[in-house]
Scaffold this motif. Structure first.
Motif, mmCIF file in Angstrom:
data_model
loop_
_atom_site.group_PDB
_atom_site.id
_atom_site.type_symbol
_atom_site.label_atom_id
_atom_site.label_comp_id
_atom_site.label_asym_id
_atom_site.label_seq_id
_atom_site.Cartn_x
_atom_site.Cartn_y
_atom_site.Cartn_z
ATOM 1 N N SER A 296 61.965 4.119 -12.354
ATOM 2 C CA SER A 296 62.889 5.226 -12.520
ATOM 3 C C SER A 296 62.683 6.242 -11.419
ATOM 4 O O SER A 296 61.622 6.309 -10.796
ATOM 5 C CB SER A 296 62.655 5.899 -13.871
ATOM 6 O OG SER A 296 63.380 7.102 -13.973
ATOM 7 N N ALA B 131 59.229 -1.421 -15.660
ATOM 8 C CA ALA B 131 60.308 -0.439 -15.672
ATOM 9 C C ALA B 131 60.126 0.508 -14.495
ATOM 10 O O ALA B 131 59.000 0.835 -14.120
ATOM 11 C CB ALA B 131 60.307 0.343 -16.979
ATOM 12 N N ARG C 20 59.462 8.325 -7.584
ATOM 13 C CA ARG C 20 59.723 7.092 -8.337
ATOM 14 C C ARG C 20 58.569 6.841 -9.300
ATOM 15 O O ARG C 20 57.400 6.925 -8.924
ATOM 16 C CB ARG C 20 59.885 5.904 -7.399
ATOM 17 C CG ARG C 20 59.948 4.567 -8.127
ATOM 18 C CD ARG C 20 60.372 3.441 -7.240
ATOM 19 N NE ARG C 20 61.793 3.516 -6.930
ATOM 20 C CZ ARG C 20 62.468 2.554 -6.326
ATOM 21 N NH1 ARG C 20 61.854 1.445 -5.950
ATOM 22 N NH2 ARG C 20 63.748 2.676 -6.083
ATOM 23 N N TRP D 148 66.410 4.694 -16.230
ATOM 24 C CA TRP D 148 65.419 3.625 -16.060
ATOM 25 C C TRP D 148 66.113 2.272 -15.962
ATOM 26 O O TRP D 148 67.174 2.052 -16.534
ATOM 27 C CB TRP D 148 64.461 3.594 -17.255
ATOM 28 C CG TRP D 148 63.522 4.751 -17.293
ATOM 29 C CD1 TRP D 148 63.781 6.011 -17.768
ATOM 30 C CD2 TRP D 148 62.171 4.775 -16.836
ATOM 31 N NE1 TRP D 148 62.682 6.807 -17.634
ATOM 32 C CE2 TRP D 148 61.674 6.087 -17.074
ATOM 33 C CE3 TRP D 148 61.332 3.818 -16.261
ATOM 34 C CZ2 TRP D 148 60.372 6.446 -16.743
ATOM 35 C CZ3 TRP D 148 60.029 4.189 -15.939
ATOM 36 C CH2 TRP D 148 59.562 5.488 -16.172
ATOM 37 N N LEU E 182 63.820 1.092 -20.830
ATOM 38 C CA LEU E 182 62.510 0.446 -20.896
ATOM 39 C C LEU E 182 62.660 -0.896 -21.611
ATOM 40 O O LEU E 182 63.430 -1.008 -22.564
ATOM 41 C CB LEU E 182 61.512 1.308 -21.681
ATOM 42 C CG LEU E 182 61.078 2.657 -21.102
ATOM 43 C CD1 LEU E 182 60.045 3.290 -22.030
ATOM 44 C CD2 LEU E 182 60.518 2.508 -19.717
#
Length: 383
Positions: free
Chosen positions: A217, A215, A205, A223, A190
């Motif tokens: 992930s 951010a 996602r 991340w 992050l």
């Protein structure tokens, strides 16, 4: 918000809850203010809106809890009968269980329609902090939170939302503990723990908009982030030579966002729409995470507070002070397979207050735990 019947709802300050209805596959020409219904909360500023699977409309306020509309009238839920806080930041509905998560100033109040019951989540149940700026459920029914200052967390439905996994950015990005943002425009993890908005996309996602970029992930543990083109200007104000060396933005890099401060997120599977505090909306390719378009018309210097993607391809931006702006036009009509709803579903039950004897017993249990190394234990809000 677009409800299950295709109507668009917009909320704002000063008793503003408006609805734009659909008739014969097209939108009506005028908005209807729904303040005529019985029980409408007076003198309220509204912050967020969601529709549950029973067709009820939930609207958060900035100081008096959440208002629920069942198609006939309104009912208020606050600290006296259901919630653990009265400023509502966000409302999310689970696609699996239909549970409604109300993110408040005192924690998350979770309503379960199956048992017509409430569950209180806060620091005493494993949350990092009580205030979540944004809440979402993913496709498996897991609850995700983006904290105002504590990063991102996830709790599984299987655990009863009692086991939290949390990811945070480094609190300082230099050994002298001066710098609170990454030097680089791209990186892992992050970029900031100050989160503004969260979105769960297809294929699990997760997107988190922060004060220092976006951010993304595919789970809680892995991340990456991308910052805005203004990161270099912000680095110029940082302490130390390392900041000055990185204060040169890559020329023409389509990976960089238009601005560091991400305030709104939405997606349609193929594209991701990112709203900013002053720089309009960027359209990202969902696969490559590169910027396809930078939308500015009608959005110059405007704070984007929310984004809505409609079934006809239209994208609406809710702004602070500038009303609703159509940032991408669609077909203006579409066929909607609307589910049948009860005309007037009942209101959620009120939460049951803990009995005094139970509260006293839990305090006694905490007292006994004091000799195990914990001298202070957080009990939770006494709402």
């Amino acid at each position: 918000m677009a409800d299950s019947q295709g109507a668009i709802w917009a909320v704002g300050e000063r008793e503003s809850i408006y609805r734009l209805d659909v008739k014969n596959g097209a939108y009506e020409k005028s908005w209807v203010n729904v303040n005529y219904s019985s029980g409408f909360p007076q003198k309220a500023n509204f912050t967020c809106i969601a529709e549950d699977r029973q067709g009820r409309i939930w609207v958060g306020t900035d100081d008096c809890g959440v208002a629920v509309f069942n198609g006939q009238g309104w009912k208020m839920y606050d600290r006296s009968n259901a919630l653990n806080g009265e400023h509502v930041y966000d409302i999310a509905v689970s696609p699996i269980s239909g549970e409604v998560a109300v993110a408040t100033s005192g924690g998350v109040a979770l309503y379960n329609p199956a048992g017509d019951s409430w569950q209180m989540l806060d620091r005493s149940t494993g949350m990092t902090e009580d205030q979540a700026a944004s809440a979402r459920f993913d496709s498996r029914g897991n609850l995700w939170l983006a904290y105002g200052f504590g990063g991102v967390a996830c709790a599984s439905r299987k655990s009863g939302y009692s086991q939290w996994k949390t990811v945070q950015a480094p609190w300082f990005w230099d050994k002298n503990q001066f710098v609170r943002q990454p030097y680089q425009p791209l990186g892992e993890g992050l970029p900031s723990n100050a989160c503004n908005v969260l979105e769960c996309m297809d294929k699990d996602r997760i997107l988190a908009g922060t004060c220092a970029g976006l951010a993304f992930s595919n789970g809680i543990s892995s991340w990456n982030f991308v910052r805005g083109r203004d990161y270099a200007r912000k680095n110029n104000s940082l302490y130390g030579a390392a900041a000055r060396k990185t204060a040169i933005p890559p020329q023409g890099d389509t990976r960089l966002l238009s601005e560091d401060f991400v305030s709104a997120l939405a997606g349609n599977g193929k594209e991701i729409f990112v709203g900013f505090r002053t720089q309009g909306v960027d359209v990202l390719d969902a696969d490559t995470m590169k910027v396809r378009k930078r939308l500015r018309k009608g959005l110059e210097g405007t704070h984007i507070s929310d984004l809505l993607v409609l079934g006809d391809g239209s994208v609406l931006a809710g702004t602070y002070g500038g009303g609703l702006v159509m940032v991408q036009a669609g077909a203006s009509s579409y066929n909607l397979d609307a589910p049948e709803r009860e005309k007037e579903p009942g209101f959620p039950a009120e939460a049951r207050m803990e009995e005094s004897a139970k509260v006293l017993k839990s305090l006694e249990d905490l007292g006994r735990r004091g000799d195990k190394g914990k001298s202070i234990v957080f009990k939770g809000e006494d709402w």
